[in-house]
Design a protein around this motif. Structure first.
Motif, PDB file in Angstrom:
ATOM      1  N   PRO A  45     -32.478 -89.464  61.020  1.00  0.00           N
ATOM      2  CA  PRO A  45     -31.942 -88.140  60.714  1.00  0.00           C
ATOM      3  C   PRO A  45     -30.583 -88.264  60.014  1.00  0.00           C
ATOM      4  CG  PRO A  45     -32.801 -88.204  62.946  1.00  0.00           C
ATOM      5  CD  PRO A  45     -32.832 -89.622  62.433  1.00  0.00           C
ATOM      6  N   GLY A  46     -30.426 -87.532  58.932  1.00  0.00           N
ATOM      7  CA  GLY A  46     -29.187 -87.584  58.168  1.00  0.00           C
ATOM      8  C   GLY A  46     -29.107 -88.749  57.201  1.00  0.00           C
ATOM      9  N   GLY A  47     -30.187 -89.517  57.110  1.00  0.00           N
ATOM     10  CA  GLY A  47     -30.183 -90.696  56.251  1.00  0.00           C
ATOM     11  C   GLY A  47     -30.892 -90.464  54.938  1.00  0.00           C
ATOM     12  N   GLY A  48     -30.826 -91.471  54.082  1.00  0.00           N
ATOM     13  CA  GLY A  48     -31.483 -91.419  52.788  1.00  0.00           C
ATOM     14  C   GLY A  48     -32.341 -92.648  52.573  1.00  0.00           C
ATOM     15  N   HIS A  49     -33.262 -92.548  51.609  1.00  0.00           N
ATOM     16  CA  HIS A  49     -34.168 -93.656  51.333  1.00  0.00           C
ATOM     17  C   HIS A  49     -34.621 -93.593  49.879  1.00  0.00           C
ATOM     18  CE1 HIS A  49     -38.213 -95.640  51.331  1.00  0.00           C
ATOM     19  NE2 HIS A  49     -37.474 -96.572  51.892  1.00  0.00           N
ATOM     20  N   SER A  50     -34.603 -94.731  49.208  1.00  0.00           N
ATOM     21  CA  SER A  50     -35.224 -94.856  47.892  1.00  0.00           C
ATOM     22  C   SER A  50     -35.974 -96.180  47.854  1.00  0.00           C
ATOM     23  CB  SER A  50     -34.179 -94.792  46.770  1.00  0.00           C
ATOM     24  OG  SER A  50     -33.323 -95.915  46.817  1.00  0.00           O
ATOM     25  N   LEU A  51     -37.108 -96.194  47.153  1.00  0.00           N
ATOM     26  CA  LEU A  51     -37.966 -97.376  47.136  1.00  0.00           C
ATOM     27  C   LEU A  51     -38.608 -97.544  45.770  1.00  0.00           C
ATOM     28  CD1 LEU A  51     -39.516 -99.696  48.549  1.00  0.00           C
ATOM     29  CD2 LEU A  51     -41.180 -97.988  49.304  1.00  0.00           C
ATOM     30  N   ASP A  52     -38.397 -98.714  45.177  1.00  0.00           N
ATOM     31  CA  ASP A  52     -39.068 -99.154  43.954  1.00  0.00           C
ATOM     32  C   ASP A  52     -39.853-100.398  44.359  1.00  0.00           C
ATOM     33  OD1 ASP A  52     -39.892 -99.928  41.440  1.00  0.00           O
ATOM     34  OD2 ASP A  52     -37.890-100.507  40.750  1.00  0.00           O
ATOM     35  N   PHE A  53     -41.083-100.178  44.823  1.00  0.00           N
ATOM     36  CA  PHE A  53     -41.866-101.246  45.458  1.00  0.00           C
ATOM     37  C   PHE A  53     -42.610-102.066  44.408  1.00  0.00           C
ATOM     38  CE2 PHE A  53     -45.393-103.088  47.833  1.00  0.00           C
ATOM     39  CZ  PHE A  53     -44.702-103.655  48.897  1.00  0.00           C
ATOM     40  N   ARG A  54     -41.964-103.126  43.986  1.00  0.00           N
ATOM     41  CA  ARG A  54     -42.541-104.103  43.048  1.00  0.00           C
ATOM     42  C   ARG A  54     -41.663-105.338  43.125  1.00  0.00           C
ATOM     43  NH1 ARG A  54     -39.163-104.281  38.609  1.00  0.00           N
ATOM     44  NH2 ARG A  54     -37.728-102.536  38.532  1.00  0.00           N
ATOM     45  N   VAL A  55     -42.176-106.486  42.686  1.00  0.00           N
ATOM     46  CA  VAL A  55     -41.346-107.681  42.650  1.00  0.00           C
ATOM     47  C   VAL A  55     -40.165-107.394  41.729  1.00  0.00           C
ATOM     48  CG1 VAL A  55     -41.246-110.103  41.961  1.00  0.00           C
ATOM     49  CG2 VAL A  55     -43.245-109.237  43.195  1.00  0.00           C
ATOM     50  N   GLY A  56     -38.960-107.622  42.225  1.00  0.00           N
ATOM     51  CA  GLY A  56     -37.740-107.291  41.501  1.00  0.00           C
ATOM     52  C   GLY A  56     -37.242-105.889  41.775  1.00  0.00           C
ATOM     53  N   GLY A  57     -38.062-105.070  42.442  1.00  0.00           N
ATOM     54  CA  GLY A  57     -37.675-103.705  42.772  1.00  0.00           C
ATOM     55  C   GLY A  57     -36.710-103.664  43.939  1.00  0.00           C
ATOM     56  N   ARG A  58     -36.069-102.514  44.105  1.00  0.00           N
ATOM     57  CA  ARG A  58     -35.053-102.357  45.139  1.00  0.00           C
ATOM     58  C   ARG A  58     -35.399-101.228  46.102  1.00  0.00           C
ATOM     59  NH1 ARG A  58     -31.176-105.801  44.431  1.00  0.00           N
ATOM     60  NH2 ARG A  58     -30.588-106.510  42.383  1.00  0.00           N
ATOM     61  N   GLU A  59     -34.840-101.368  47.284  1.00  0.00           N
ATOM     62  CA  GLU A  59     -34.948-100.333  48.312  1.00  0.00           C
ATOM     63  C   GLU A  59     -33.557-100.128  48.892  1.00  0.00           C
ATOM     64  OE1 GLU A  59     -37.683 -99.199  52.143  1.00  0.00           O
ATOM     65  OE2 GLU A  59     -37.475-101.319  51.636  1.00  0.00           O
TER      66      GLU A  59
END
Length: 145
Positions: free
Chosen positions: A38-52
């Motif tokens: 709760p109150g958090g954030g999330h981003s995901l680029d799910f691939r080799v070299g991708g970031r989360e």
């Protein structure tokens, strides 16, 4: 200045196919549902070299976990390197391997994490507990679908 090194392994068995467990890790909306506090954030680029990036408040501090995906074998394995910072102070550097194996009645998920814990900003036991909590939340998300 102190440095601690630690490795831990956690296992869970989920009553769904490996494809479902993998999808819960790889789909940004699905993962946000079980990993974001709760109150958090999330981003995901799910691939080799991708970031989360996972962020949120904890004990009056702003925690930010940033990962780079190094290896992905669909429905079998995920490997990422990550850092955890608290109020912009580096606390941990880690390498994590997620293994998915078909098991009787579902999927055995194994997490192996190797960490370098800096200057007492995080303890290995805290990371192990937090990772276990995430795995439990994943189990609840998988059973709700």
């Amino acid at each position: 200045m102190t440095v601690k090194h630690a490795t831990f392994t956690l296992e869970r068995v989920y009553p769904v196919a490996p494809e479902r467990v993998f999808a819960a890790w790889s789909d940004p909306a699905a993962k946000a549902g079980w990993i974001t506090a709760p109150g958090g954030g999330h981003s995901l680029d799910f691939r080799v070299g991708g970031r989360e990036v996972i962020s949120g408040p904890a004990d009056g501090k702003r925690l930010v976990f940033e990962a780079r995906y190094e290896d992905i074998a669909e429905n079998e394995r995920i490997v990422y390197a990550g850092t955890l910072s608290a109020d912009d102070v580096l606390a941990t550097v880690s390498v994590t391997t997620i293994l998915l194996e078909a098991a009787e009645g579902g999927t055995r998920l194994t997490v192996i994490e190797q960490g370098t814990f800096l200057d007492g900003h995080e303890e290995p036991s805290w990371r192990e507990q937090g990772t276990g909590d995430w795995l439990d939340a994943l189990g609840k998300a998988l059973s709700a679908v």
